[in-house]
Design a protein around this motif. Structure first.
Motif, PDB file in Angstrom:
ATOM      1  N   SER A  16       0.829  -1.198   0.000  1.00 27.25           N
ATOM      2  CA  SER A  16       0.000   0.000   0.000  1.00 27.25           C
ATOM      3  C   SER A  16       0.868   1.255   0.000  1.00 27.25           C
ATOM      4  O   SER A  16       2.093   1.204   0.109  1.00 27.25           O
ATOM      5  N   ARG A  17       0.200   2.412  -0.133  1.00 27.79           N
ATOM      6  CA  ARG A  17       0.922   3.681  -0.071  1.00 27.79           C
ATOM      7  C   ARG A  17       1.609   3.859   1.273  1.00 27.79           C
ATOM      8  O   ARG A  17       2.695   4.432   1.354  1.00 27.79           O
ATOM      9  N   ASN A  18       0.983   3.358   2.331  1.00 32.18           N
ATOM     10  CA  ASN A  18       1.561   3.475   3.660  1.00 32.18           C
ATOM     11  C   ASN A  18       2.878   2.703   3.743  1.00 32.18           C
ATOM     12  O   ASN A  18       3.865   3.182   4.336  1.00 32.18           O
ATOM     13  N   GLU A  19       2.915   1.511   3.145  1.00 30.23           N
ATOM     14  CA  GLU A  19       4.147   0.709   3.154  1.00 30.23           C
ATOM     15  C   GLU A  19       5.231   1.362   2.304  1.00 30.23           C
ATOM     16  O   GLU A  19       6.411   1.332   2.645  1.00 30.23           O
ATOM     17  N   ARG A  21       5.508   4.569   1.869  1.00 25.72           N
ATOM     18  CA  ARG A  21       5.957   5.709   2.667  1.00 25.72           C
ATOM     19  C   ARG A  21       6.983   5.269   3.705  1.00 25.72           C
ATOM     20  O   ARG A  21       7.995   5.949   3.930  1.00 25.72           O
ATOM     21  N   LYS A  22       6.758   4.114   4.323  1.00 27.64           N
ATOM     22  CA  LYS A  22       7.691   3.603   5.325  1.00 27.64           C
ATOM     23  C   LYS A  22       9.046   3.283   4.690  1.00 27.64           C
ATOM     24  O   LYS A  22      10.095   3.508   5.302  1.00 27.64           O
ATOM     25  N   GLU A  25      10.792   6.591   4.205  1.00 26.41           N
ATOM     26  CA  GLU A  25      11.214   7.160   5.488  1.00 26.41           C
ATOM     27  C   GLU A  25      12.443   6.459   6.048  1.00 26.41           C
ATOM     28  O   GLU A  25      13.195   7.040   6.831  1.00 26.41           O
TER      29      GLU A  25
END
Length: 216
Positions: A16-19, A21-22, A25
């Motif tokens: 996902s986009r969250n993964e 992003r991680k 980061e």
């Protein structure tokens, strides 16, 4: 230029986009490798600093990487996505290539020598910073040297004038100008400058008068 293992990649699960992003980061860049010779596109992540160093030095180089689960393969950068504001690298695509097939790519142009025109007060203008070429992957040059030593004021070098390394073919129009020596601009006398200043004042007065009429 021979393929060289300069990047370490890790396989990642498409998420996902969250993964994504991680991953960013953590200082890494998500990417994908695709092309003939691979069973399917392989999602990867790689160190951002190492990638940035490669892009600064040899953005069009052939890289041999050990693709997890796929073995060693020669690859080249195919597409790079950056954040439009921060310019951070957001994603990179690599294409698996065949070392026995010619490819189209680009090579950086490097100016060599000091021109006659520059010594006479002219200004060197590099118009083409990279040259589109066709060659075998092993023949991709780090740079293409352009010798400007004999250029005089007003002269230029076109793609058709270049002495390319053996096995390298330019794919752009031969008439495209690579570098030119511009003649120095004539310095204006005080009388010419005063005349220009007077004309500018007159133009400004006419504009103000026209605006005043419209307001009335």
């Amino acid at each position: 230029m021979k393929a060289s293992a300069t990047l370490q990649v890790e396989r990642r699960v498409t998420g996902s986009r969250n993964e994504l992003r991680k991953i960013r980061e953590s200082g890494k860049v998500p990417g994908v490798i695709y092309g003939k010779g691979l069973g399917a596109p392989v999602s990867i992540s790689l160190d951002g600093k190492q990638l940035a160093a490669m892009l600064r030095s040899h953005p069009h180089s052939v890289i041999e990487v050990d693709v997890p689960g796929e073995g060693k393969h020669p690859i080249m950068m195919a597409e790079l996505q950056r954040d439009p504001i921060s310019h951070q690298i957001m994603h990179i695509d690599f294409q698996r290539i065949d070392m026995n097939e010619k490819i189209t790519t680009s090579a950086r142009i490097d100016i060599v020598g000091s021109s006659i025109g520059e010594r006479e007060g002219g200004m060197l203008q590099l118009i083409l910073h990279e040259l589109d070429i066709e060659c075998y992957p092993k023949d991709i040059p780090d740079v293409i040297d352009v010798d400007v030593s004999s250029l005089e004021l007003g002269e230029h070098i076109s793609i058709g004038d270049l002495k390319l390394p053996e096995g390298i073919k330019a794919t752009q129009d031969a008439e495209t100008v690579v570098v030119a020596i511009l003649a120095p601009q004539k310095e204006r006398t005080e009388e010419e400058l005063d005349h220009i200043h007077d004309e500018e004042l007159q133009n400004a007065k006419h504009r103000d008068a026209a605006v005043a009429v419209e307001k009335d």
